[in-house]
Design a protein around this motif. Structure first.
Motif, PDB file in Angstrom:
ATOM      1  N   GLY A 219      34.817  64.774  49.133  1.00 40.78           N
ATOM      2  CA  GLY A 219      33.220  63.675  48.700  1.00 40.78           C
ATOM      3  C   GLY A 219      33.626  62.143  48.780  1.00 40.78           C
ATOM      4  O   GLY A 219      34.939  61.935  48.463  1.00 40.78           O
ATOM      5  N   ILE A 220      32.465  61.784  48.477  1.00 45.56           N
ATOM      6  CA  ILE A 220      32.353  60.449  48.661  1.00 45.56           C
ATOM      7  C   ILE A 220      31.542  60.269  48.120  1.00 45.56           C
ATOM      8  O   ILE A 220      30.026  60.203  47.765  1.00 45.56           O
ATOM      9  CB  ILE A 220      31.783  59.706  50.509  1.00 45.56           C
ATOM     10  CG1 ILE A 220      33.177  60.505  51.403  1.00 45.56           C
ATOM     11  CG2 ILE A 220      32.079  58.468  49.931  1.00 45.56           C
ATOM     12  CD1 ILE A 220      32.399  60.137  52.390  1.00 45.56           C
ATOM     13  N   SER A 221      31.897  58.761  46.982  1.00 46.78           N
ATOM     14  CA  SER A 221      30.748  58.573  46.260  1.00 46.78           C
ATOM     15  C   SER A 221      30.346  57.051  46.213  1.00 46.78           C
ATOM     16  O   SER A 221      31.044  56.872  46.550  1.00 46.78           O
ATOM     17  CB  SER A 221      31.172  58.676  44.275  1.00 46.78           C
ATOM     18  OG  SER A 221      31.045  59.772  44.280  1.00 46.78           O
ATOM     19  N   ARG A 222      29.787  56.130  46.620  1.00 44.70           N
ATOM     20  CA  ARG A 222      29.608  54.907  46.306  1.00 44.70           C
ATOM     21  C   ARG A 222      29.179  54.299  45.069  1.00 44.70           C
ATOM     22  O   ARG A 222      27.845  54.495  44.316  1.00 44.70           O
ATOM     23  CB  ARG A 222      28.654  54.966  47.767  1.00 44.70           C
ATOM     24  CG  ARG A 222      28.287  53.663  47.681  1.00 44.70           C
ATOM     25  CD  ARG A 222      26.538  52.715  49.169  1.00 44.70           C
ATOM     26  NE  ARG A 222      26.451  51.545  48.610  1.00 44.70           N
ATOM     27  CZ  ARG A 222      25.836  51.637  49.760  1.00 44.70           C
ATOM     28  NH1 ARG A 222      25.381  52.123  50.743  1.00 44.70           N
ATOM     29  NH2 ARG A 222      25.312  49.911  49.947  1.00 44.70           N
ATOM     30  N   PHE A 223      29.872  52.926  44.642  1.00 43.96           N
ATOM     31  CA  PHE A 223      29.332  51.991  43.518  1.00 43.96           C
ATOM     32  C   PHE A 223      29.006  50.466  44.850  1.00 43.96           C
ATOM     33  O   PHE A 223      29.486  50.349  45.548  1.00 43.96           O
ATOM     34  CB  PHE A 223      30.088  52.204  42.999  1.00 43.96           C
ATOM     35  CG  PHE A 223      31.307  52.956  42.213  1.00 43.96           C
ATOM     36  CD1 PHE A 223      30.802  53.433  41.132  1.00 43.96           C
ATOM     37  CD2 PHE A 223      32.188  54.256  42.832  1.00 43.96           C
ATOM     38  CE1 PHE A 223      30.887  54.793  40.367  1.00 43.96           C
ATOM     39  CE2 PHE A 223      32.032  54.848  41.943  1.00 43.96           C
ATOM     40  CZ  PHE A 223      31.754  55.665  41.095  1.00 43.96           C
ATOM     41  N   ASP A 224      27.897  50.458  43.777  1.00 38.06           N
ATOM     42  CA  ASP A 224      27.301  48.669  44.589  1.00 38.06           C
ATOM     43  C   ASP A 224      28.068  48.039  43.645  1.00 38.06           C
ATOM     44  O   ASP A 224      27.470  47.555  42.138  1.00 38.06           O
ATOM     45  CB  ASP A 224      26.251  48.624  44.862  1.00 38.06           C
ATOM     46  CG  ASP A 224      25.788  49.709  46.451  1.00 38.06           C
ATOM     47  OD1 ASP A 224      26.828  49.450  46.700  1.00 38.06           O
ATOM     48  OD2 ASP A 224      24.559  49.287  46.912  1.00 38.06           O
ATOM     49  N   PHE A 225      28.788  46.784  43.537  1.00 33.77           N
ATOM     50  CA  PHE A 225      28.751  45.803  41.883  1.00 33.77           C
ATOM     51  C   PHE A 225      28.181  44.522  42.385  1.00 33.77           C
ATOM     52  O   PHE A 225      28.557  43.838  43.759  1.00 33.77           O
ATOM     53  CB  PHE A 225      30.774  45.589  41.417  1.00 33.77           C
ATOM     54  CG  PHE A 225      31.012  46.713  41.138  1.00 33.77           C
ATOM     55  CD1 PHE A 225      31.254  47.270  40.427  1.00 33.77           C
ATOM     56  CD2 PHE A 225      31.233  47.667  42.430  1.00 33.77           C
ATOM     57  CE1 PHE A 225      32.227  48.205  40.105  1.00 33.77           C
ATOM     58  CE2 PHE A 225      32.604  49.009  42.242  1.00 33.77           C
ATOM     59  CZ  PHE A 225      32.204  48.803  40.652  1.00 33.77           C
ATOM     60  N   GLU A 226      27.004  44.604  41.581  1.00 39.50           N
ATOM     61  CA  GLU A 226      25.764  43.229  42.067  1.00 39.50           C
ATOM     62  C   GLU A 226      25.730  42.256  41.460  1.00 39.50           C
ATOM     63  O   GLU A 226      27.091  42.370  39.992  1.00 39.50           O
ATOM     64  CB  GLU A 226      24.657  43.352  42.607  1.00 39.50           C
ATOM     65  CG  GLU A 226      24.436  45.065  43.074  1.00 39.50           C
ATOM     66  CD  GLU A 226      23.152  45.647  43.525  1.00 39.50           C
ATOM     67  OE1 GLU A 226      21.903  45.076  42.620  1.00 39.50           O
ATOM     68  OE2 GLU A 226      22.188  46.362  43.827  1.00 39.50           O
ATOM     69  N   THR A 227      25.232  41.727  40.760  1.00 42.66           N
ATOM     70  CA  THR A 227      25.163  39.860  40.398  1.00 42.66           C
ATOM     71  C   THR A 227      24.799  40.903  38.759  1.00 42.66           C
ATOM     72  O   THR A 227      25.810  40.156  37.787  1.00 42.66           O
ATOM     73  CB  THR A 227      24.048  39.000  40.787  1.00 42.66           C
ATOM     74  OG1 THR A 227      24.521  38.343  42.364  1.00 42.66           O
ATOM     75  CG2 THR A 227      24.262  37.761  39.536  1.00 42.66           C
ATOM     76  N   GLU A 228      23.920  41.198  38.772  1.00 45.81           N
ATOM     77  CA  GLU A 228      23.332  41.548  37.241  1.00 45.81           C
ATOM     78  C   GLU A 228      23.865  43.386  37.687  1.00 45.81           C
ATOM     79  O   GLU A 228      23.252  43.706  36.050  1.00 45.81           O
ATOM     80  CB  GLU A 228      21.384  41.527  37.247  1.00 45.81           C
ATOM     81  CG  GLU A 228      21.571  40.219  37.574  1.00 45.81           C
ATOM     82  CD  GLU A 228      22.242  39.224  36.438  1.00 45.81           C
ATOM     83  OE1 GLU A 228      22.861  39.940  34.813  1.00 45.81           O
ATOM     84  OE2 GLU A 228      23.060  37.891  36.833  1.00 45.81           O
ATOM     85  N   ASN A 229      23.707  44.227  37.900  1.00 48.84           N
ATOM     86  CA  ASN A 229      23.938  45.809  38.014  1.00 48.84           C
ATOM     87  C   ASN A 229      24.817  46.400  38.646  1.00 48.84           C
ATOM     88  O   ASN A 229      25.515  45.680  39.688  1.00 48.84           O
ATOM     89  CB  ASN A 229      22.720  46.389  38.719  1.00 48.84           C
ATOM     90  CG  ASN A 229      21.097  45.522  38.102  1.00 48.84           C
ATOM     91  OD1 ASN A 229      21.174  45.574  37.358  1.00 48.84           O
ATOM     92  ND2 ASN A 229      20.510  44.992  39.056  1.00 48.84           N
ATOM     93  N   THR A 230      25.485  46.974  37.597  1.00 43.50           N
ATOM     94  CA  THR A 230      26.525  48.165  39.306  1.00 43.50           C
ATOM     95  C   THR A 230      25.595  49.283  38.791  1.00 43.50           C
ATOM     96  O   THR A 230      25.470  49.713  38.316  1.00 43.50           O
ATOM     97  CB  THR A 230      28.016  48.561  37.639  1.00 43.50           C
ATOM     98  OG1 THR A 230      28.480  47.240  37.972  1.00 43.50           O
ATOM     99  CG2 THR A 230      28.791  49.888  38.310  1.00 43.50           C
ATOM    100  N   VAL A 231      25.772  49.960  40.782  1.00 43.15           N
ATOM    101  CA  VAL A 231      24.754  50.573  40.886  1.00 43.15           C
ATOM    102  C   VAL A 231      25.925  52.521  41.781  1.00 43.15           C
ATOM    103  O   VAL A 231      26.139  51.636  41.942  1.00 43.15           O
ATOM    104  CB  VAL A 231      23.798  50.105  41.760  1.00 43.15           C
ATOM    105  CG1 VAL A 231      23.316  51.583  41.986  1.00 43.15           C
ATOM    106  CG2 VAL A 231      23.134  49.272  41.598  1.00 43.15           C
TER     107      VAL A 231
END
Length: 248
Positions: A219-231
């Motif tokens: 299984g695959i999960s994706r996280f985005d680490f942005e300037t103001e948010n973690t998604v």
């Protein structure tokens, strides 16, 4: 959310957390409902090898299901794996398909570390894990990054539950130190148990434990680490696998 940890401003670093393909221990538990006879460092099962092949082909030829464009694969800039055999083996399929190096990162190992349970005393007895000689023989292209030694990589007592949240926070901090503030696309082949601790660390949910987030093999999960948010963009994506190849 976590810019204060790394001290960097974020652009958009993507992390793909990939669970290893089915191991022989997973298959054993599926058949028997018991861990009796488990290996301390399980190989991939026959089903797991097929899953890993599908995973590698999907990553090479497919595309992120949340993106509008396709044809460019997942564009990984870095591929890491736990030092456990099942994670290295799964990562090797991906590495070879993409022609990119696979690097060991010790702290992504499964909860508990390397151990076998003594059938008489119930004590969890530590095991060394794969040795440097074995790694060079079995996975000659693997970059061990100094984590794997001639006497293995574990050689310490069983990792207790409280230590796992500490490790997850350490992993998150190191991940952001290495890749935060970049446009890196990072893949990590790790484990279902540690995924729970990592996800709760990312989302700040430790106080709500015990929790469990199901993660299928491969299984695959994706996280985005942005300037103001973690998604958390998506969790446990396995739609690329035919239903008869899916397992937990």
């Amino acid at each position: 959310m976590y810019s204060e940890i790394s001290g960097k401003g974020f652009r958009k670093m993507r992390l793909y957390f990939i669970r290893h393909a089915q191991s022989e221990n997973n298959a054993l538990y599926e058949r028997t409902g018991s861990e009796n006879g488990r290996s301390d460092d399980a190989r991939l099962s026959e089903l797991g090898k097929v899953q890993a092949q599908h995973l590698a082909e999907f990553i090479m030829n497919g595309f992120d299901p949340t993106e509008k464009s396709n044809g460019k694969g997942f564009a990984f800039t870095h591929i890491y794996c736990s030092p456990m055999y099942r994670a290295i083996a799964t990562g090797t399929y991906i590495s070879q398909a993409l022609g990119q190096p696979l690097k060991v990162w010790k702290d992504w190992h499964e909860c508990g570390g390397m151990y076998l349970t003594n059938p008489i005393t119930g004590e969890k007895e530590p095991r060394p894990g794969i040795t440097l000689t074995q790694a060079r023989e079995w996975f000659p292209e693997l970059l061990t990054e100094g984590y794997i030694k001639e006497d293995g990589w574990w050689n310490r007592p069983f990792e207790e539950d409280g230590e796992r949240d500490v490790r997850a926070r350490r992993v998150l901090k190191e991940l952001l130190s290495r890749h935060g503030g970049t446009d890196d696309c990072v893949a990590v082949v790790s484990h279902a148990g540690f995924y729970v601790h990592f996800l709760t660390a990312v989302m700040g949910l430790e106080s709500l434990r015990p929790l469990w987030f199901r993660m299928h093999n491969a299984g695959i999960s994706r996280f985005d680490f942005e300037t103001e948010n973690t998604v958390l963009v998506f969790h446990n994506f396995v739609s690329y696998l035919p239903p008869d190849l899916r397992s937990v």
